[in-house]
Structure formats: C-alpha cells, structure tokens
Design a protein around this motif. Structure first.
Motif, PDB file in Angstrom:
ATOM      1  N   ASP A 191       0.811  -1.206   0.000  1.00  0.00           N
ATOM      2  CA  ASP A 191       0.000   0.000   0.000  1.00  0.00           C
ATOM      3  C   ASP A 191       0.852   1.266   0.000  1.00  0.00           C
ATOM      4  O   ASP A 191       0.377   2.329  -0.393  1.00  0.00           O
ATOM      5  CB  ASP A 191      -0.959   0.013   1.198  1.00  0.00           C
ATOM      6  CG  ASP A 191      -0.388  -0.683   2.413  1.00  0.00           C
ATOM      7  OD1 ASP A 191       0.784  -1.108   2.360  1.00  0.00           O
ATOM      8  OD2 ASP A 191      -1.105  -0.805   3.419  1.00  0.00           O
ATOM      9  N   THR A 233      -6.194   1.587  -0.905  1.00  0.00           N
ATOM     10  CA  THR A 233      -6.156   0.127  -0.994  1.00  0.00           C
ATOM     11  C   THR A 233      -7.527  -0.412  -0.626  1.00  0.00           C
ATOM     12  O   THR A 233      -8.284   0.252   0.091  1.00  0.00           O
ATOM     13  CB  THR A 233      -5.101  -0.452  -0.027  1.00  0.00           C
ATOM     14  OG1 THR A 233      -5.346   0.034   1.301  1.00  0.00           O
ATOM     15  CG2 THR A 233      -3.696  -0.064  -0.458  1.00  0.00           C
ATOM     16  N   PHE A 269      -2.517  -6.078   3.089  1.00  0.00           N
ATOM     17  CA  PHE A 269      -2.464  -4.626   3.263  1.00  0.00           C
ATOM     18  C   PHE A 269      -2.609  -4.231   4.738  1.00  0.00           C
ATOM     19  O   PHE A 269      -3.249  -4.926   5.521  1.00  0.00           O
ATOM     20  CB  PHE A 269      -3.573  -3.950   2.447  1.00  0.00           C
ATOM     21  CG  PHE A 269      -3.619  -4.383   1.008  1.00  0.00           C
ATOM     22  CD1 PHE A 269      -2.629  -3.985   0.127  1.00  0.00           C
ATOM     23  CD2 PHE A 269      -4.638  -5.194   0.535  1.00  0.00           C
ATOM     24  CE1 PHE A 269      -2.662  -4.373  -1.204  1.00  0.00           C
ATOM     25  CE2 PHE A 269      -4.680  -5.602  -0.789  1.00  0.00           C
ATOM     26  CZ  PHE A 269      -3.680  -5.194  -1.671  1.00  0.00           C
TER      27      PHE A 269
END
Length: 524
Positions: A191, A233, A269
C-alpha cells in the motif's frame, strides 16, 4: 514461526541435545534459559514436577529450599524422593534426584524452611531470576510474595490438592519482544512501497514464475486507476472482491502465483499500521521518562517511537520477512534481498537513536547491541508489556475476584475451588494442621467459617458451597501425582516464557479441575 535452520551440518553436542526446543525459542532463547537460576521453595510433587520441566531443557541452575525431612508418606506421590532418603533432608534428596536428569544443570540446596529464610536471611531470594513456591500456608505465602515484590523477583505459586490445581503468577513488569502471535500478518508494504521495492515492482515483468506479490501489485495498480483516490487500498469485502475478480479474469488454470495472489488479498495490506497495544507502549510513562535504571526495552521503545514519528511517516520499521511463495528461485531471492536490505536500514536508524539515548543517560554503548535492535524492529507490531499485581491484593476489598463471585453463593465451579484453596491456606495458618487430615466433618465447619469471613472481608455477602468445602477437606492435603505433573508442566512452561522473554505468560491465574478436565485463566 518457521524453524531456524542449523548454522552448519555438524551440530554441537549441546545443539543436538536441545535441538527441538531451540526450534521453538531459538539459540538466543536457549542462551537466556541457560543463564537463569531459579529457587524451588517447598519440596512437593507439584514443585518437583515444575523443576523437572526446567532442568530437562537446561535451566542454568536451581536451588531447593526446604527445612523438612523425608517421611514415608512423601514417597507415594513424589517421584523425586525415594526410600533411601527417609529421615534425611528433603531438599538434598530433591536436589540430587533432579540433577540426575541433566548433568549440565547446576543444582544446590538449602536445608532451611522458607519461614526461617524470610526471618533470618531475607536477601537470600534476591539473586534468583524467579522463585517457584507451592502449597504454603497463607501467612508464609503473603510474607514471601511481599518480599519478592519488593525485590522485583517474579514468583510463580502453584497449588496441587487432590483433583484441583492452580498457578498464580506475581510479576511487576514483563516486557516481551517475541510474542509469537498465532496468526502473524506479513508486512509487505504494497500500500506504500519503499523506493527499492517500488522500482523492482514496476520494472519486473509479471509472469507465472514470479512471486505472487508482483502479481498482486500489478492488479492493485490497475484497480487504483479506476478509483477516485488513486492511492487507496481495498478496505471492505466489495473492494477486495473487485480486486480478486480482476486477477482471476487474467489467469490461466496452471498459474499458482495468481491463485496465491487472490488468496492474499485479505491479508496483504495495512500491516505497517501501529497497533493500539504499541501506541499504549509509546504513551507509557516509562517510555517518556527514561532514566539510568530504565529497562533496555523502554530505551528501544522510545527510539522506535522517534523513528516512526520523524523518519518513517508513522510506519513501523520493515520486518524484512516474506511468506513462502511459488516462484523461481532467482526472482524470489531478489525480492527477499530487497526486503532484507530495507529492514536492515530501518533497524540501523533505530539503533543509532538508541545510542543517542544511551549517551544522554551516560550508559555504555554496549548496553544495547545491533542484534537486539533488529529483533525489536522485526517484532515491533507484537511488542507487549505486562504489569502484574501482588498476591496480597487478591485478599483485599478491591480484588478483581469480586466480579466473579455470584450474588448469593459461589457455585460449584473453578472460581469456587480457587477460593476454597485460599481458605485452605488460611486454615493452615490459623489451625496449624491440614483440614481433613484427622476429623473431616469438624474441619469442614471450621473451613466454612474461615471461607465466610474471607468473603465478608472482601465486602461480599456471598457464601461458598458445602460440596466444594467437603471436596477440599476429603483430600486431607494429599497430592495426586497425575494432577501435580500436569500443573507442574504448565508452570514450567510459564517460567520458560518469562526467562526467555518470549511468548505471553498467563495473566495471572490458572485454575484446573481434573474431575471435569476444565481449566480457566483469570486476571485477579
């Protein structure tokens, strides 16, 4: 956690001997274990079983403290006493038979009771890393716990009576770097990739032979171009499913790295975010106000906080650890080296900040070494600080036991047995003999009176079940070896956690009922 690979094909004799446990806590953990010394107070079956669980893996040294002699009735439930020692020192017998298990461990004994030591040699316990005690009366237990609390020496107190067993850990502060979480999340920085990673991701062709991380990055970038915020993200199920579908549309049936990328969407993420537990450590007074006496953990924590705030945009240092990925060797190693180099750079910055703080505190530079800082940075997301309570607090009105006590009667459950065992210890102090040893029915009444007064002193009108008190008295103070062995094994495990500073120990009470095979952990 993956098992550390041996450094060479030919292991030393010691490495061969301890190979399996080194796979759990590493060579650095084994070194800490071999440097530790513990004291065993009271030669009981549960105490000896706890010591056995520490002697076998190679604790540095142990000292047994007991002023009594071996009697015939001791032989039935304690495998670390035998008939040849009847009439002789119980501490000596225990020491010799324990040391036979592992000649590498240094054993010693003191043929004096804990009461004598507390009255005449109160500093005796200060040199130990931890003290293990078992089956004491209340007066002695509270005196010992107060002395060890004042000396900042952890105490692990075990009870074993019939089919019941408990463990109570008293420790002021315990800082854990390697907590070994059950489901660790790998920090991959997709990310917000760092410069070297960004260059590698953008300049490497995505094929069926590259690690799934490159696949996921490619389709993440395509997904981001379709969003209003081109840097976001996927956060929710809908967004993550969109990304998964985008990858699935482009894959062929035999592309394992694409399959792995699809599976990784949920966990790839956000791992660099500072967790709430770490924020609490940064805000702790011990982190803010360093002194010469500060634990090195707090010095490294303050250096880490400074690194996050001033040098890394609020992100954690990179751990530099990658999960297994289906890929050809060259592409995986190239990616691994990029992560490893960035992790070393981050740790190096934290290390230099540590050195600055050491200089400010007029402490020697070797107080903190680079290896410790690297480990600290690698495990930053799971750093944990435990602060315990004194055993004496369990007996006070503000005890955390109160919410566990029902309005009218402490029912036939694990909490009730734990409380009954405490009443048993007060009975030993007040009456001078074991309840149920001679006249069970009369002692049940005395035990009930004691339990009622203890509950009243805590500020509750609850009562304790007669069945529970009868169960305590009918044992007559006897230990069952199977129960003591189980409790001793659990207790030894907790000692190893504390000594190696790895894994989270109980916080702070463990109760076991062998009749129902139930157990519970409570914070009292």
């Amino acid at each position: 956690m993956s098992s550390p690979a041996p450094k060479s094909p030919e292991l030393s004799d010691k490495s061969k001997k301890y190979d399996r446990q080194i796979r759990l806590w590493g060579e650095h953990g084994q070194t800490l274990l071999e440097a530790a010394t513990i004291c065993l107070v009271n030669v009981t079956a549960v105490g000896c079983e706890t010591a056995k669980g520490l002697v076998l893996p190679g604790i540095g040294g142990f000292t047994v403290a007991d002023g009594s002699t071996v009697k015939e009735e001791d032989l039935g439930n304690n495998f670390f006493l035998d008939a040849s020692y009847i009439g002789k020192s119980k501490a000596l017998a225990c020491k010799q038979l324990l040391q036979e298990l592992n000649p590498d461990v240094n054993g010693d004994y003191v043929d004096e009771s804990v009461d004598y030591l507390l009255e005449n040699r109160p500093n005796f316990f200060d040199s130990f890393d931890l003290v293990i005690a078992s089956n004491l009366n209340e007066k002695t237990l509270l005196l010992l716990s107060k002395r060890l609390w004042d000396s900042n020496v952890p105490l692990l107190y075990c009870r074993s009576l019939g089919m019941m067993g408990t463990i109570r850990l008293q420790i002021r502060e315990h800082c854990i770097v390697e907590a070994h979480p059950d489901n660790p999340q790998f920090d991959l920085r997709l990310d917000h990739p760092f410069e070297a990673l960004r260059g590698h991701l953008e300049n490497t062709e995505v094929t069926s032979k590259v690690p799934w991380l490159l696949v996921l990055h490619k389709y993440l970038r395509l997904w981001q171009k379709e969003q209003t915020d081109g840097h976001k993200t996927p956060k929710n199920y809908k967004e993550k499913n969109q990304l998964r579908e985008a990858i699935r549309k482009e894959m062929n049936a035999d592309e394992e790295n694409y399959e792995e990328a699809i599976k990784a969407v949920n966990t790839a993420f956000g791992a660099a975010t500072v967790p709430a537990s770490l924020k609490a450590i940064f805000e702790d007074e011990a982190c803010e106000l360093l002194t010469k006496k500060s634990n090195v953990f707090w010095i490294m924590a303050k250096a880490l906080k400074s690194f996050l705030t001033h040098d890394n945009n609020g992100h954690l240092p990179l751990p530099g650890v990658l999960p297994d990925m289906t890929a050809n060797t060259d592409s995986y190693i190239a990616l691994q080296n990029i992560y490893r180099q960035q992790a070393l750079q981050d740790a190096d910055q934290v290390y230099h900040k540590c050195q600055d703080y050491l200089k400010q505190l007029s402490l020697p530079p070797d107080t903190i070494d680079e290896r410790s800082v690297r480990s600290f940075c690698r495990e930053a997301a799971g750093l944990t600080v435990m602060r315990g309570t004194r055993i004496a607090e369990d007996y006070e009105r503000n005890s955390r036991l109160l919410p566990l006590v029902e309005e009218n009667e402490v029912q036939d459950n694990l909490t009730a047995y734990n409380f009954a065992l405490r009443a048993y210890e007060r009975f030993l102090s007040e009456c001078g003999h074991i309840p149920g040893e001679c006249t069970a029915e009369q002692d049940i009444g005395r035990l009930k009176t004691i339990a009622s007064k203890m509950l009243s002193d805590l500020g509750t009108h609850a009562t304790i079940s007669d069945d529970v008190l009868h169960e305590i008295c009918r044992y007559g103070g006897a230990e069952l070896h199977a129960v003591s062995a189980f409790i001793g094994g659990c207790a030894a495990q907790e000692v190893i956690k504390i000594v190696t500073k790895q894994y989270k120990p109980i916080d702070n009470t463990f109760i076991y009922n062998a009749v129902s095979t139930e157990s519970v952990t409570l914070k009292l």
